[in-house]
Structures are given as structure tokens and as C-alpha cells.
Design a protein around this motif. Structure first.
Motif, PDB file in Angstrom:
ATOM      1  N   PRO A   1      -6.891   0.701   7.847  1.00 59.07           N
ATOM      2  CA  PRO A   1      -6.642  -0.176   6.684  1.00 59.07           C
ATOM      3  C   PRO A   1      -5.602   0.419   5.721  1.00 59.07           C
ATOM      4  CG  PRO A   1      -8.993   0.110   7.031  1.00 59.07           C
ATOM      5  CD  PRO A   1      -8.316   1.045   7.972  1.00 59.07           C
ATOM      6  N   PHE A   2      -5.595   1.760   5.596  1.00 65.99           N
ATOM      7  CA  PHE A   2      -4.604   2.404   4.734  1.00 65.99           C
ATOM      8  C   PHE A   2      -3.189   2.085   5.235  1.00 65.99           C
ATOM      9  CE2 PHE A   2      -1.589   5.915   4.414  1.00 65.99           C
ATOM     10  CZ  PHE A   2      -1.461   6.026   3.043  1.00 65.99           C
ATOM     11  N   VAL A   3      -3.013   2.150   6.566  1.00 68.66           N
ATOM     12  CA  VAL A   3      -1.695   1.885   7.169  1.00 68.66           C
ATOM     13  C   VAL A   3      -1.270   0.450   6.870  1.00 68.66           C
ATOM     14  CG1 VAL A   3      -0.521   1.602   9.396  1.00 68.66           C
ATOM     15  CG2 VAL A   3      -1.902   3.649   8.960  1.00 68.66           C
ATOM     16  N   GLU A   4      -2.208  -0.488   6.968  1.00 73.13           N
ATOM     17  CA  GLU A   4      -1.877  -1.903   6.717  1.00 73.13           C
ATOM     18  C   GLU A   4      -1.525  -2.124   5.238  1.00 73.13           C
ATOM     19  OE1 GLU A   4      -1.384  -3.848   9.149  1.00 73.13           O
ATOM     20  OE2 GLU A   4      -2.349  -2.696  10.737  1.00 73.13           O
ATOM     21  N   GLU A   5      -2.303  -1.513   4.352  1.00 70.39           N
ATOM     22  CA  GLU A   5      -2.009  -1.656   2.909  1.00 70.39           C
ATOM     23  C   GLU A   5      -0.667  -1.021   2.566  1.00 70.39           C
ATOM     24  OE1 GLU A   5      -5.371   0.091   0.844  1.00 70.39           O
ATOM     25  OE2 GLU A   5      -6.710  -1.244   1.981  1.00 70.39           O
ATOM     26  N   ARG A   6      -0.369   0.069   3.249  1.00 75.35           N
ATOM     27  CA  ARG A   6       0.887   0.782   3.002  1.00 75.35           C
ATOM     28  C   ARG A   6       2.084  -0.129   3.296  1.00 75.35           C
ATOM     29  NH1 ARG A   6       1.191   5.798   6.715  1.00 75.35           N
ATOM     30  NH2 ARG A   6       2.007   4.284   8.191  1.00 75.35           N
ATOM     31  N   LEU A   7       1.969  -0.915   4.374  1.00 75.75           N
ATOM     32  CA  LEU A   7       3.064  -1.821   4.730  1.00 75.75           C
ATOM     33  C   LEU A   7       3.284  -2.875   3.643  1.00 75.75           C
ATOM     34  CD1 LEU A   7       2.701  -2.548   8.552  1.00 75.75           C
ATOM     35  CD2 LEU A   7       4.578  -1.364   7.387  1.00 75.75           C
ATOM     36  N   VAL A   8       2.182  -3.369   3.079  1.00 81.11           N
ATOM     37  CA  VAL A   8       2.292  -4.356   2.002  1.00 81.11           C
ATOM     38  C   VAL A   8       3.003  -3.732   0.806  1.00 81.11           C
ATOM     39  CG1 VAL A   8       0.974  -5.808   0.391  1.00 81.11           C
ATOM     40  CG2 VAL A   8       0.215  -5.565   2.783  1.00 81.11           C
ATOM     41  N   LYS A   9       2.586  -2.523   0.451  1.00 81.05           N
ATOM     42  CA  LYS A   9       3.201  -1.837  -0.695  1.00 81.05           C
ATOM     43  C   LYS A   9       4.679  -1.538  -0.440  1.00 81.05           C
ATOM     44  CE  LYS A   9      -0.990   0.325  -2.417  1.00 81.05           C
ATOM     45  NZ  LYS A   9      -1.875   1.461  -2.127  1.00 81.05           N
ATOM     46  N   LEU A  10       4.985  -1.161   0.804  1.00 79.99           N
ATOM     47  CA  LEU A  10       6.379  -0.864   1.141  1.00 79.99           C
ATOM     48  C   LEU A  10       7.246  -2.116   1.037  1.00 79.99           C
ATOM     49  CD1 LEU A  10       5.801   1.617   4.072  1.00 79.99           C
ATOM     50  CD2 LEU A  10       7.337   2.069   2.147  1.00 79.99           C
ATOM     51  N   ALA A  11       6.687  -3.260   1.443  1.00 82.20           N
ATOM     52  CA  ALA A  11       7.443  -4.517   1.347  1.00 82.20           C
ATOM     53  C   ALA A  11       7.698  -4.864  -0.120  1.00 82.20           C
ATOM     54  CB  ALA A  11       6.689  -5.642   2.052  1.00 82.20           C
ATOM     55  N   GLU A  12       6.698  -4.610  -0.977  1.00 87.47           N
ATOM     56  CA  GLU A  12       6.886  -4.842  -2.423  1.00 87.47           C
ATOM     57  C   GLU A  12       7.964  -3.918  -2.965  1.00 87.47           C
ATOM     58  OE1 GLU A  12       3.020  -4.153  -4.087  1.00 87.47           O
ATOM     59  OE2 GLU A  12       2.194  -6.010  -3.206  1.00 87.47           O
ATOM     60  N   TYR A  13       7.902  -2.661  -2.527  1.00 87.78           N
ATOM     61  CA  TYR A  13       8.920  -1.686  -2.957  1.00 87.78           C
ATOM     62  C   TYR A  13      10.312  -2.177  -2.521  1.00 87.78           C
ATOM     63  CZ  TYR A  13      11.935   2.421  -2.496  1.00 87.78           C
ATOM     64  OH  TYR A  13      12.992   3.275  -2.550  1.00 87.78           O
ATOM     65  N   GLY A  14      10.388  -2.686  -1.279  1.00 88.40           N
ATOM     66  CA  GLY A  14      11.666  -3.136  -0.714  1.00 88.40           C
ATOM     67  C   GLY A  14      12.307  -4.265  -1.506  1.00 88.40           C
ATOM     68  N   ALA A  15      11.474  -5.068  -2.178  1.00 93.65           N
ATOM     69  CA  ALA A  15      12.004  -6.208  -2.928  1.00 93.65           C
ATOM     70  C   ALA A  15      12.733  -5.762  -4.186  1.00 93.65           C
ATOM     71  CB  ALA A  15      10.869  -7.166  -3.285  1.00 93.65           C
ATOM     72  N   THR A  16      12.425  -4.553  -4.660  1.00 97.00           N
ATOM     73  CA  THR A  16      13.060  -4.087  -5.895  1.00 97.00           C
ATOM     74  C   THR A  16      14.013  -2.917  -5.661  1.00 97.00           C
ATOM     75  OG1 THR A  16      11.230  -2.583  -6.291  1.00 97.00           O
ATOM     76  CG2 THR A  16      11.069  -4.752  -7.310  1.00 97.00           C
ATOM     77  N   ALA A  17      13.901  -2.286  -4.504  1.00 94.43           N
ATOM     78  CA  ALA A  17      14.659  -1.057  -4.265  1.00 94.43           C
ATOM     79  C   ALA A  17      16.158  -1.329  -4.209  1.00 94.43           C
ATOM     80  CB  ALA A  17      14.210  -0.427  -2.959  1.00 94.43           C
ATOM     81  N   THR A  18      16.940  -0.342  -4.621  1.00 94.57           N
ATOM     82  CA  THR A  18      18.397  -0.465  -4.519  1.00 94.57           C
ATOM     83  C   THR A  18      18.863  -0.398  -3.072  1.00 94.57           C
ATOM     84  OG1 THR A  18      18.505   1.904  -4.880  1.00 94.57           O
ATOM     85  CG2 THR A  18      18.858   0.513  -6.810  1.00 94.57           C
TER      86      THR A  18
ATOM     87  N   TYR B   1      10.160  -0.321  17.369  1.00 96.82           N
ATOM     88  CA  TYR B   1       9.235   0.811  17.274  1.00 96.82           C
ATOM     89  C   TYR B   1       8.689   0.969  15.854  1.00 96.82           C
ATOM     90  CZ  TYR B   1       9.179   3.084  21.803  1.00 96.82           C
ATOM     91  OH  TYR B   1       8.933   3.389  23.110  1.00 96.82           O
ATOM     92  N   ALA B   2       9.540   0.734  14.853  1.00100.98           N
ATOM     93  CA  ALA B   2       9.076   0.865  13.471  1.00100.98           C
ATOM     94  C   ALA B   2       7.980  -0.163  13.203  1.00100.98           C
ATOM     95  CB  ALA B   2      10.246   0.681  12.511  1.00100.98           C
ATOM     96  N   LYS B   3       8.202  -1.382  13.705  1.00102.69           N
ATOM     97  CA  LYS B   3       7.224  -2.448  13.510  1.00102.69           C
ATOM     98  C   LYS B   3       5.939  -2.121  14.269  1.00102.69           C
ATOM     99  CE  LYS B   3       7.074  -7.483  13.375  1.00102.69           C
ATOM    100  NZ  LYS B   3       6.340  -8.086  14.507  1.00102.69           N
ATOM    101  N   PHE B   4       6.124  -1.657  15.503  1.00104.26           N
ATOM    102  CA  PHE B   4       5.006  -1.358  16.394  1.00104.26           C
ATOM    103  C   PHE B   4       4.149  -0.206  15.814  1.00104.26           C
ATOM    104  CE2 PHE B   4       4.242  -0.656  21.288  1.00104.26           C
ATOM    105  CZ  PHE B   4       2.923  -0.996  21.134  1.00104.26           C
ATOM    106  N   ALA B   5       4.820   0.827  15.315  1.00102.93           N
ATOM    107  CA  ALA B   5       4.099   1.986  14.777  1.00102.93           C
ATOM    108  C   ALA B   5       3.717   1.790  13.314  1.00102.93           C
ATOM    109  CB  ALA B   5       4.956   3.248  14.928  1.00102.93           C
ATOM    110  N   LYS B   6       4.159   0.676  12.720  1.00100.79           N
ATOM    111  CA  LYS B   6       3.832   0.331  11.329  1.00100.79           C
ATOM    112  C   LYS B   6       4.354   1.385  10.344  1.00100.79           C
ATOM    113  CE  LYS B   6      -0.314  -2.026  13.023  1.00100.79           C
ATOM    114  NZ  LYS B   6      -0.168  -3.460  12.729  1.00100.79           N
ATOM    115  N   VAL B   7       5.594   1.769  10.556  1.00 99.59           N
ATOM    116  CA  VAL B   7       6.227   2.726   9.640  1.00 99.59           C
ATOM    117  C   VAL B   7       7.521   2.122   9.101  1.00 99.59           C
ATOM    118  CG1 VAL B   7       5.252   4.729  10.818  1.00 99.59           C
ATOM    119  CG2 VAL B   7       7.535   3.933  11.457  1.00 99.59           C
ATOM    120  N   PRO B   8       7.947   2.566   7.905  1.00 92.90           N
ATOM    121  CA  PRO B   8       9.200   2.038   7.369  1.00 92.90           C
ATOM    122  C   PRO B   8      10.404   2.545   8.151  1.00 92.90           C
ATOM    123  CG  PRO B   8       8.335   3.759   5.934  1.00 92.90           C
ATOM    124  CD  PRO B   8       7.294   3.505   6.981  1.00 92.90           C
TER     125      PRO B   8
END
Lengths: 192, 585
Positions: free
Chosen positions: B202-219, B119-126
Motif C-alpha cells: 500500500p505504501f508503494v501505491e500511495e507513493r505513486l499518487v503523491k509522485l503524480a501530485e508532485y509531477g503536476a507542480t514540479a519544474t 519497467y518504471a510503470k511495472f515496478a511502480k517507480v518514478p
């Protein structure tokens, strides 16, 4: 503190106070400075289904459920459920159980029979077992519903935990009006 | 200060520490205790909603108004709530919005074992996934921060072993300095008609990219390097099983399971010789890692069905099992309806009338169990009435009469009411039995819009079910006492014969309702052993208080009532043709 984890399995029938007993255990181990994890399934517990609660303590506990075949102490509230859970125990583990028989639905209906001589079978497989007439001792303490605390007392004697941790946990988890009876029940269990 | 908390209690504590203003939920195992704990924090407005879609929408309103809001449910609840969730992904939030979902691998108390990560993937939310109670609390707070930082609803996923498992939690003070909620007009962001939604996608799609970048550094996500022979990517409770069974393996522990921090995964994969994914249910992480061109082993060795256990993980990695004791086959102990349960007589009567029963989700689903065997279908909440409505459209006039839907009060108000509107609208000639026991019993006696009480214990409006059924267009609505077998059977018989939609409402409360004056125990019954002929008629209702006692000497056995269990409902007495059952002396 050693790296060993102690695994205690509590089993019985919904409504017997298994979850409260497992909370007292967890609280006691935290009071004694250990890491503790507890896990149970209670979705159907009020309707007479089997209830199993896992309590594990040690320096650091990872899995919330006891690995199959690694149970150290089986704390049984009903004799058929105690017997059913033996496969989760390690060889040479300790079984402390209430010698109480609660027939499951198929037995009530006369379709299956309640197995014979479960205490004998348990004692044969687990020589370190103690069968307790929890109901009788609880009645002696002043309330037949305190059978779980009698058993808790018996379990406590087999664990290396300071007395004051048990007392603190009982006082935190048990409602004030029932505390006196439960103190007596706990001491009766410890004398077994 | 340290406390031992369940995952559910820790999520509630996390909501309190995060400064949540509004919490809404529909009860569902294993998620129920989150709201039951939140209600103890007086700073939070906590209430039961009539269903999960409504719960999400209540929380959306609070979020749009600028307050932090949380909605909680079990996995199947997200199916009901999916509609607003997917569009909330587009609008984003005002105050932080967190949707907690508790999955139930192994189906300890559920009708399926769906994996909510999809569902998270489907709805494009973290989606965040904690591994113990401490993380449940921490991740709840982080989820609110992420929600506001990235303008997105955030899902927090638990599972039965996390929700109902307890571990030690360090408590903290609630955050200070959150903005005061107030109305802010922003229709281009919050009114999702096509023109606005096109801009938000497009905002939702860009948000996912930014979240993935955040995930690479997040604790939230961390690499634990140990031996480099084996590397394991895992999350949630599976992480704990990995640490238990494979203590020397290197681990990439994911706290954020969507979007995946692919850069971090690549970094980890390069450091180890052999890479595995250990996850329950679907190959959710595995498929994405493989799609990124990284070789990994996952579902080849771990089942897609059921929950993981330390033993199952050992088997997957060909590790020796601890030797185990074996015991012979034993009588099972399935759950049963309580002694004195008002549903028992209804199912007995339906069984006698050879009805085809379309069932629903609640205690009464246990009417399926022997000896009643009185339920033929059960799909999801509300489906009893609508599937009866569809069923009668394909049957012969004789068969139509047999179709009876059964549904509880809480389930009726959840989604059954929509189905009844359909049945009335299209005039489907089926009978509906509304088992009104004044409570949401299966999940542990929660109040609902028909019970007259709120979550916090305040007295409130109670839905008038008779008037409601009439208002949607059912002309034949009658109330029966389900403990009176003759009355119940006669009503069922008449309504099943009627070639029109009809509703029978049963009016006895659940025996577990503790509120004063709701459930009244009847007179204790006993069986006169001299009059009992051993005919077993009383056993046909499957009451846990009645036991068959075989005679040892070849004579006929007799039935016996356990005085500690009997609630005096009187149903068994009505079944005894020999007047052997009466009030105990």
C-alpha cells in the motif's frame, strides 16, 4: 548572431578519427559563443563500420541530428561514405572530402565492385566540392594520421569563425605530443 | 564553467554533483561511458559488476548503508536486473538510489528495441527523462533528491541520441551536508518476506499518487504555450525534434514520464484545439492519456518501430520534406571482426565442421556475417550455452553432435556461468567454446572479473576459467590456440564427437587490448603474387586486411594483403595450399 543553424555532417569508416574531428568542431563553435549539439552512433565504430557524426551550431539548437536534406557541409573521410551520405545534404551544399578509398567487406571478397569515378559523380551533383589528398598532405605535415586535421583546416576556411577559436579547440582536444604536427596539418588544409 | 558533454558524461557529472558514493554497472552500448566517466571522480567508488543484477544489488547495499548510489545499464540490462529492482521498489532506499537505463531505438547496437518506460510503470517507480546533456546532469541530481524524499528507487531514462549526443553543460559544485553513511537496523522495511511486504505494497501505491501530485507542480514538467491550434505532449529527445520541426506549436514537456502528471495534462489539453503525443517506440503516454478520457493523436501518425527523426516527424504532420539528392545502391559497410581477431579461426573451423552454432552477445556475434556465416542463433547474454543444452534434448544422436555454443569471457561470467551449471548438472552432451580474449571487447575493451584488472586500473584477482568450468562439473575442459587452425579443428572435432558436456577455451587476447604485454602482433604477412593462383581460399576467412584484386585484362585476379591492416595472426597462411603467403620481406 542570426537564427540560422549550420549543419555539418562528418562521415567515414571506423578508426579514421571522425569522432575527434567532430569534437574539435563542437569545441570551436562553443568557443565562438554558439549553442552546439553533436550526435553520433559509435557502437560498432571500431570494427570498420560506417561512422556518421552530426554537428550543428547556431543561436539555439534543438535536434541533435541534422534534418534529412538540410546538411550544409559534408566533411568526408572516405570517398564511398561521402557519396553514400549525399542524400542528407541540401541542394547546393558544400562537400569537402578526403579522396581515399577503403573497400568494404563485399568488395574485399570480390563479390561487389567499388563504384567508379565517385569524385566525378560528387562534383557533378555538388559543384561546390573539394577533393583533398589528405594522406599526402598529412605526410607533408609529418604524420599520415593527421589527415583528419588537414580536412578540418579546409572546412574551417568555409566557416565564419575567428581563427583563435580553432586554435584554442585544437590545443584543448589534441594530445600535446601530437599538437605540432596537427598545427601544420591544419594550416596546410586552410591553404587549400 | 561551461563544457561540451555527452549525455553519459553529464549523468556522471550529475552523480558527482549529487554526492554519490558508489557506482556500479555492466558495460552496454549506449550506456558504457557513464561509469567510464564516473571513475575519474575519485570521490566515487566505481566498479564493473559481473552483470546488471549484481550492479543493482551492489548499489542497493550502498543505499541501505546510507550512501547515495547509482547503477547504470542499457535497456536489455534491466531485464537481467528486474528481480532486485521490483523488490527495491517495496523496501525503498536509505541513501538515494538511481538506476540509469539507456534505450536504443533503431537498434544501432542492440538485439531489440524495448521501451524501458514500461519497467518504471511495472515496478511502480518514478522515471525521469532528460532532453539534452544539461538536463542529464540536472535530472540526475533531482533523481537523488526525489529518491530520498519519496523513499523510492528512481529510474533515469536516456536513449542513444541523448547518451551519445553532446551539448553544452553548466557545471556546478557538489552538494554539501549529506549524512555520513552508517548501519541502521530496520528489518520490517528491508526484509521482504510476505508479512512485511504486505505492509509495504500500500505504501508503494500511495507513493505513486503523491509522485503524480508532485509531477503536476514540479519544474521537471512544463507547459510552453505558443500557438493554440496544436498542442503536443512529449519528452526526452522527441521534445527536441518537436521544437525543430513544429516551432510554433504549444508543448507540454514532460521531464517525469512516470507517473504522469494527469492534472497537468488535463490543464494543457483544455488550452489547445488539437492534442498530439509525440513519443518514440511504445504509446506509453498516449495510452494513459486516452484512458483518462482525453482525445489525443499519437501512434496513428508515428511508428512504434525505430527512432524518431526530424524527417519522420515532418512526414507524420504532412509537412513538406526538404528536397534530397538520390544515389544508386552502394556496397554496404557492416562491422567486421578486426584483422588478427582470435575469433576468426574458430568460426572458420566451425563452418568447416558444419556445426550448428548457438551464439551469444559480443564481438563474436559478427561470426554470423559472410563469408564465415558461422552462427545460427543469438538471443541474449548467456543463452548460447543453455539453448544448446535444451537443443540437444530434442535431437537425434547424429544431430546432437553438431551443436556447439560459443560465448566470450565477459558474457560467460555475466550469465553464461549459470547456464554452464545447468548443462553440467543435467549432463547435456553439447560442446561449449569459451572465447577468452581477456576483455569485454564489443563495448570498447572494458575489464571484467577474468581480465585481472579493475575499472580504476588496479591489479586484481583474475578468475581461473579452467578451474571454474571444472568446479561446476565439466570433466572435459581443454585450452586451445585459436590461431592454430589444425589444433582448433582437431579439438572441436573430438569434443563434438564426445557424448558428454565439454568446454574448449581459446587463449588469445583481443587485438585491441592496449595494456602492455597482453596482445602481441605477429609477423607481417604478404602474398607472393607469382605463387598466388587466385583460388580465393584466403578470402574465406573475411579478414579486412586481405583484398581481392581483379585483373583488368581478363586474366585471373589475385589476393593482396594490406600491410597497414595486417596483424600477423597467420591464419590466412594456413589456408593457402600454394605457399603463396609468407612473412613480408
Amino acid at each position: 548572431m542570426s537564427d540560422t543553424i549550420t549543419n555539418i555532417l562528418l562521415v567515414g569508416v571506423g578508426g579514421q578519427g571522425i569522432l575527434l574531428a567532430s569534437e574539435v568542431l563542437s569545441e570551436t563553435f562553443m568557443q565562438a559563443g554558439y549553442d552546439v549539439k553533436k550526435s553520433e552512433i559509435h557502437g560498432m565504430s571500431q570494427r570498420g563500420g560506417s561512422v556518421v557524426s552530426h554537428v550543428r551550431y547556431g543561436r539555439e539548437v534543438h535536434s541533435p541530428i541534422i534534418p534529412e536534406g538540410e546538411g550544409d557541409i559534408l566533411f568526408g573521410f572516405e570517398i564511398l561514405e561521402t557519396y553514400r551520405s549525399l542524400p542528407l545534404m541540401k541542394n547546393g551544399g558544400t562537400v569537402i572530402a578526403n579522396d581515399l578509398r577503403i573497400p568494404p567487406p563485399s568488395v574485399l571478397l570480390g563479390q561487389e565492385t567499388y563504384p567508379d569515378d565517385l569524385p566525378g559523380k560528387i562534383a557533378a551533383m555538388f559543384p561546390d566540392s573539394l577533393l583533398v589528398d589528405g594522406q599526402k598532405l598529412a605526410a607533408e605535415a609529418g604524420n599520415v594520421r593527421a589527415a583528419n586535421t588537414v580536412l578540418l583546416g579546409a572546412v574551417s576556411k568555409r566557416l565564419d569563425i575567428p581563427d583563435e577559436c580553432w586554435i584554442k579547440a585544437l590545443e584543448k582536444m589534441i594530445p600535446p605530443k601530437a599538437l605540432k604536427v596537427n598545427h601544420v596539418a591544419f594550416q596546410l588544409g586552410r591553404s587549400l | 564553467m561551461k563544457e561540451i558533454l555527452s549525455g553519459n558524461e553529464a549523468i556522471a557529472r550529475g552523480a558527482f554533483e549529487a554526492g554519490v558514493k558508489v557506482a556500479s554497472a555492466y558495460p552496454g552500448t549506449p550506456s558504457t561511458e557513464i561509469l567510464e566517466t564516473i571513475v575519474n571522480y575519485k570521490e566515487i567508488d566505481a566498479s564493473w559488476a559481473s552483470n546488471e543484477k549484481v550492479a543493482v544489488e551492489v548499489a542497493i547495499g550502498a543505499s541501505f548503508g546510507g550512501g547515495r548510489a547509482i547503477a547504470c545499464m542499457k535497456h536489455v540490462g534491466v531485464n537481467v536486473a528486474a528481480d532486485p529492482l521490483f523488490t527495491l521498489s517495496y523496501t525503498g532506499v536509505g541513501g538515494g538510489f538511481v538506476l540509469v537505463v539507456a534505450d536504443d531505438p533503431e537498434m544501432h547496437s542492440s538485439q531489440n528495441e524495448q521501451d524501458s518506460r514500461n519497467y518504471a510503470k511495472f515496478a511502480k517507480v518514478p522515471m525521469l527523462e532528460p532532453s539534452d546533456s544539461q538536463e542529464c546532469k540536472e535530472f540526475t541530481r533531482i533523481a537523488f533528491e526525489l529518491s530520498e524524499q519519496f523513499d523510492t528507487p528512481v529510474m533515469l531514462r536516456s536513449c542513444t541520441r541523448i547518451s551519445h549526443g553532446k551539448s553544452i553543460v553548466e557545471l556546478a559544485e557538489p552538494v554539501a551536508g549529506l549524512p555520513t553513511p552508517k548501519l541502521v537496523k530496520n528489518p520490517s522495511k528491508l526484509v521482504m518476506l510476505p508479512g512485511n511486504a504486505k505492509i509495504r505494497h500500500p505504501f508503494v501505491e500511495e507513493r505513486l499518487v503523491k509522485l503524480a501530485e508532485y509531477g503536476a507542480t514540479a519544474t521537471l514538467n512544463r507547459i510552453e504555450m505558443r500557438d493554440t491550434e496544436i498542442g503536443i505532449i512529449t519528452a526526452g529527445v522527441s521534445y527536441q525534434y518537436v521544437r525543430e520541426v513544429l516551432p510554433t506549436a504549444s508543448v507540454l514537456k514532460l521531464g517525469m514520464v512516470h507517473p504522469l502528471p494527469m492534472a497537468l495534462i488535463k490543464e494543457f489539453a483544455a488550452k489547445v484545439k488539437k492534442l498530439y503525443v509525440v513519443e518514440e517506440l511504445d504509446p506509453f503516454i498516449e495510452e494513459q492519456v486516452k484512458a483518462a478520457g482525453i482525445a489525443v493523436i499519437g501512434k496513428e501518425i508515428i511508428s512504434r518501430c525505430g527512432e524518431l527523426t526530424p524527417g519522420r516527424l515532418r512526414k507524420a504532420f504532412n509537412l513538406p520534406d526538404a528536397s534530397q539528392t538520390t544515389v544508386e545502391k552502394l556496397p554496404g559497410r557492416p562491422p567486421n571482426m578486426c584483422p588478427g581477431c582470435p575469433h576468426r579461426g574458430v568460426f572458420y573451423s566451425l563452418s568447416q565442421l558444419k556445426a550448428y552454432v548457438t551464439g551469444d552477445i559480443g564481438c563474436y556475434t559478427l561470426g554470423f556475417m559472410p563469408p564465415l556465416n558461422a552462427m545460427d542463433t543469438c538471443v541474449c547474454m548467456g543463452a548460447s550455452i543453455s539453448s544448446a543444452s535444451g537443443m540437444v534434448r530434442v535431437l537425434s544422436p547424429e544431430e546432437k553432435k553438431k551443436v556447439v555454443a560459443v560465448i566470450g569471457d565477459s558474457t560467460f561470467l555475466h550469465t553464461g556461468i549459470n547456464s554452464l551449471m545447468e548443462m553440467a548438472y543435467n549432463q547435456s552432451p553439447a560442446t561449449v567454446v569459451l572465447l577468452d580474449n581477456r576483455i569485454t571487447a564489443m563495448t570498447g575493451r572494458q575489464d571484467n572479473p577474468a581480465s585481472g584488472w579493475t575499472l580504476s586500473g588496479g591489479e586484481t584477482n583474475a578468475v581461473d576459467l579452467v578451474q571454474l568450468c571444472k568446479a561446476v562439473g565439466i570433466r572435459h575442459v581443454r585450452v586451445v590456440d585459436p590461431l592454430n587452425l589444425e589444433e582448433t579443428r582437431a579439438a572441436l572435432n573430438e569434443e563434438m564427437e564426445r557424448p558428454e558436456p565439454s568446454v574448449i577455451i581459446t587463449n588469445r587476447p583481443c587485438v585491441l587490448v592496449k595494456r602492455e604485454g597482453v596482445f602481441k602482433k605477429g609477423l607481417l604477412l604478404s602474398i607472393d603474387q607469382d605463387h598466388c593462383t587466385g583460388c580465393k581460399a584466403c578470402l574465406k576467412i573475411g579478414c579486412p586486411a586481405i583484398e581481392w584484386q581483379p585483373a583488368p585484362d581478363g586474366k585471373k585476379g589475385k589476393a593482396y594483403i594490406d600491410p597497414l591492416l595486417c596483424n600477423g595472426c597467420d591464419v590466412c597462411r594456413q589456408l593457402c595450399k600454394f605457399n603463396a603467403i609468407g612473412s613480408a620481406k
